[in-house]
Design an enzyme around this catalytic site. Structure first.
Site, PDB file in Angstrom:
ATOM      1  N   GLU A  91       0.835  -1.200   0.000  1.00  0.00           N
ATOM      2  CA  GLU A  91       0.000   0.000   0.000  1.00  0.00           C
ATOM      3  C   GLU A  91       0.872   1.253   0.000  1.00  0.00           C
ATOM      4  O   GLU A  91       1.873   1.317   0.706  1.00  0.00           O
ATOM      5  CB  GLU A  91      -0.874   0.009   1.259  1.00  0.00           C
ATOM      6  CG  GLU A  91      -1.814  -1.167   1.315  1.00  0.00           C
ATOM      7  CD  GLU A  91      -2.674  -1.168   2.566  1.00  0.00           C
ATOM      8  OE1 GLU A  91      -3.484  -2.082   2.700  1.00  0.00           O
ATOM      9  OE2 GLU A  91      -2.534  -0.255   3.410  1.00  0.00           O
ATOM     10  N   CYS A 105       2.799   8.363   1.958  1.00  0.00           N
ATOM     11  CA  CYS A 105       2.977   7.422   3.062  1.00  0.00           C
ATOM     12  C   CYS A 105       3.468   6.123   2.441  1.00  0.00           C
ATOM     13  O   CYS A 105       2.733   5.473   1.693  1.00  0.00           O
ATOM     14  CB  CYS A 105       1.654   7.227   3.806  1.00  0.00           C
ATOM     15  SG  CYS A 105       1.763   5.974   5.101  1.00  0.00           S
ATOM     16  N   CYS A 112       4.076  -7.279   8.095  1.00  0.00           N
ATOM     17  CA  CYS A 112       4.883  -6.752   9.200  1.00  0.00           C
ATOM     18  C   CYS A 112       5.012  -7.834  10.254  1.00  0.00           C
ATOM     19  O   CYS A 112       4.089  -8.609  10.481  1.00  0.00           O
ATOM     20  CB  CYS A 112       4.206  -5.515   9.803  1.00  0.00           C
ATOM     21  SG  CYS A 112       5.201  -4.708  11.086  1.00  0.00           S
ATOM     22  N   CYS A 116       1.434  -5.800  16.225  1.00  0.00           N
ATOM     23  CA  CYS A 116       0.675  -4.906  17.105  1.00  0.00           C
ATOM     24  C   CYS A 116      -0.799  -5.325  17.019  1.00  0.00           C
ATOM     25  O   CYS A 116      -1.311  -5.583  15.923  1.00  0.00           O
ATOM     26  CB  CYS A 116       0.836  -3.454  16.666  1.00  0.00           C
ATOM     27  SG  CYS A 116       2.542  -2.879  16.767  1.00  0.00           S
ATOM     28  N   CYS A 119      -3.326  -3.450  14.564  1.00  0.00           N
ATOM     29  CA  CYS A 119      -2.879  -3.067  13.220  1.00  0.00           C
ATOM     30  C   CYS A 119      -3.148  -4.183  12.216  1.00  0.00           C
ATOM     31  O   CYS A 119      -2.850  -5.352  12.479  1.00  0.00           O
ATOM     32  CB  CYS A 119      -1.383  -2.744  13.271  1.00  0.00           C
ATOM     33  SG  CYS A 119      -0.687  -2.329  11.663  1.00  0.00           S
ATOM     34  N   GLY A 162       4.812  -2.293   7.401  1.00  0.00           N
ATOM     35  CA  GLY A 162       6.161  -2.732   7.765  1.00  0.00           C
ATOM     36  C   GLY A 162       6.798  -1.893   8.858  1.00  0.00           C
ATOM     37  O   GLY A 162       6.327  -0.807   9.193  1.00  0.00           O
ATOM     38  N   SER A 194       8.637   6.500  11.020  1.00  0.00           N
ATOM     39  CA  SER A 194       7.902   6.067  12.212  1.00  0.00           C
ATOM     40  C   SER A 194       8.303   4.646  12.576  1.00  0.00           C
ATOM     41  O   SER A 194       8.285   3.753  11.745  1.00  0.00           O
ATOM     42  CB  SER A 194       6.395   6.128  11.927  1.00  0.00           C
ATOM     43  OG  SER A 194       5.664   5.598  13.013  1.00  0.00           O
ATOM     44  N   SER A 217       5.993   5.032  17.775  1.00  0.00           N
ATOM     45  CA  SER A 217       4.643   4.551  18.103  1.00  0.00           C
ATOM     46  C   SER A 217       4.651   4.077  19.549  1.00  0.00           C
ATOM     47  O   SER A 217       5.014   2.947  19.820  1.00  0.00           O
ATOM     48  CB  SER A 217       4.260   3.403  17.168  1.00  0.00           C
ATOM     49  OG  SER A 217       4.180   3.885  15.847  1.00  0.00           O
ATOM     50  N   CYS A 336      -3.093   1.020   8.235  1.00  0.00           N
ATOM     51  CA  CYS A 336      -2.087   0.217   7.527  1.00  0.00           C
ATOM     52  C   CYS A 336      -2.570  -1.189   7.245  1.00  0.00           C
ATOM     53  O   CYS A 336      -3.027  -1.880   8.135  1.00  0.00           O
ATOM     54  CB  CYS A 336      -0.847   0.066   8.402  1.00  0.00           C
ATOM     55  SG  CYS A 336      -0.317   1.567   9.109  1.00  0.00           S
TER      56      CYS A 336
END
Ligand code: SAH
Length: 346
Positions: A91, A105, A112, A116, A119, A162, A194, A217, A336
């Protein structure tokens, strides 16, 4: 066919020599590579036609194609699902702000590994790292889209799919071209990286000659809560992350941004705000409050507007600088990894 974007200048020079071309052609071609809107050799009008044809037999200028688009140029965010040469999809989002600036972005990995809890990117783990060419191409893609509208890409956030510090060599390689005057010429100060908060990665970012803006984060003020929603916190811990961030600030003089997603009933209580303020007090820091962007498969909820305001006010009352990020991507599954998941089977 090989992507010309991943061919080093020296190699291009020797290839051109074999084709009987003068040395300066390589520089001419490099200039075209980073001219937004130039996606075909045909458009490189100062090259002899036979050379353009020879190059197009051997090299491509783009390796990715658009598999799906959500949003339009009048929305605050336009999301693109890009298909890579191996069929994997990533993306990339173009963000438009009220000042008429346009930002990319970008993603650094397919999926990833950080897992989390809130996410969508990490729900299926990580497939592989993106190459530096694939990271760079997202910038060119955004610059092309904007150029076709007479607009310019001026900023970037590395906040797509990621964990950037898990693929830092490729990312820094791509960004060196993005920031170079011979590349896209976007200043390092206009690029934010980030991270989920990996101290060794933050340390490397602190040591760069031209540091990027750093966002961490955080999402929770203590280890008990943070480990619950961010498994990568286990073995790292909030204190070590804050130390790495302080060191980044000392080395670079640049204010660190802490991202804090607000998840209803999980980390949005007044006590959480007070504890967060306590931990950040005395630091030159900005807290970016992000109301949770709902993901279909996940059980979390977005707090009410009042709850978000209350959290923000508590932080402010302790002298913490805050920004309340609007949920730009709400309409377009911008959290994401959401678009990729929704199109998995199509
Ligand atoms: N891995 C990096 C960068 C990618 S995520 C990192 O962790 O920072 C970019 C930001 O979006 C992170 O702060 C991430 O926690 C946040 N995010 C992920 N899912 C979200 C969701 N559903 N709603 C709001 N923010 C989300």
């Amino acid at each position: 066919m090989k992507s010309l974007l991943s061919v080093p200048l020296s190699e291009l020079e020797s290839r051109l020599a074999l084709l009987g071309q003068p040395r300066f052609r390589a520089k001419q071609i490099q200039k075209w590579l980073f001219t937004p809107g130039v996606t075909q050799f045909e458009q490189m009008t100062n090259l002899p036609k036979p050379l353009r044809e020879a190059l197009s037999q051997e090299f491509t200028l783009r390796t990715m194609h658009v598999a799906a688009i959500l949003g339009t140029e009048t929305d605050p965010a336009e999301k693109f699902l890009l298909e890579l040469e191996d069929g994997n999809r990533i993306e990339a989002v173009i963000l438009h702000n009220e000042q008429g600036q346009h930002s990319l972005c970008a993603s650094t990995q397919i999926g990833c590994a950080m897992r989390c809890a809130f996410c969508a990117s990490g729900l299926d783990g990580v497939v592989r790292n993106l190459t530096s060419g694939e990271i760079l191409e997202q910038f060119l893609f955004a610059a092309d889209v904007l150029a076709s509208r007479g607009q310019r890409l001026s900023h970037a956030v590395i906040m797509g799919m990621g964990e950037p510090t898990a693929n830092l060599d490729a990312l820094l390689d791509a960004l060196s071209t993005v920031t170079s005057e011979n590349g896209l010429g976007i200043g390092a100060r206009k690029i934010t990286i980030s991270t989920v908060g990996i101290p060794a990665g933050i340390q490397r970012l602190a040591e760069l000659d031209h540091p990027y803006h750093l966002a961490i984060s955080l999402h929770a003020p203590n280890d008990e809560l943070r480990t619950r929603i961010m498994p990568s916190n286990c073995g790292t811990g909030v204190s070590a992350i804050l130390r790495a961030a302080d060191n980044y600030f000392e080395k670079t003089g640049r204010r660190v941004t802490y991202e804090y997603i607000l998840l209803s009933g999980i980390n949005d209580a007044p006590e959480n705000a007070k504890e967060l303020a306590g931990r950040l007090r005395g630091r030159n820091a900005l807290v970016n409050l992000i109301p949770y962007n709902p993901v279909d498969e996940l059980p979390f909820r977005t707090p009410s507007r009042e709850k978000v305001q209350q959290f923000a006010q508590i932080l402010e009352s302790y002298g913490i600088q805050i920004a309340l990020r609007h949920r730009k991507g709400e309409k377009i599954n911008a959290a994401c990894g959401q678009l990729r998941r929704s199109r998995k089977d199509s």
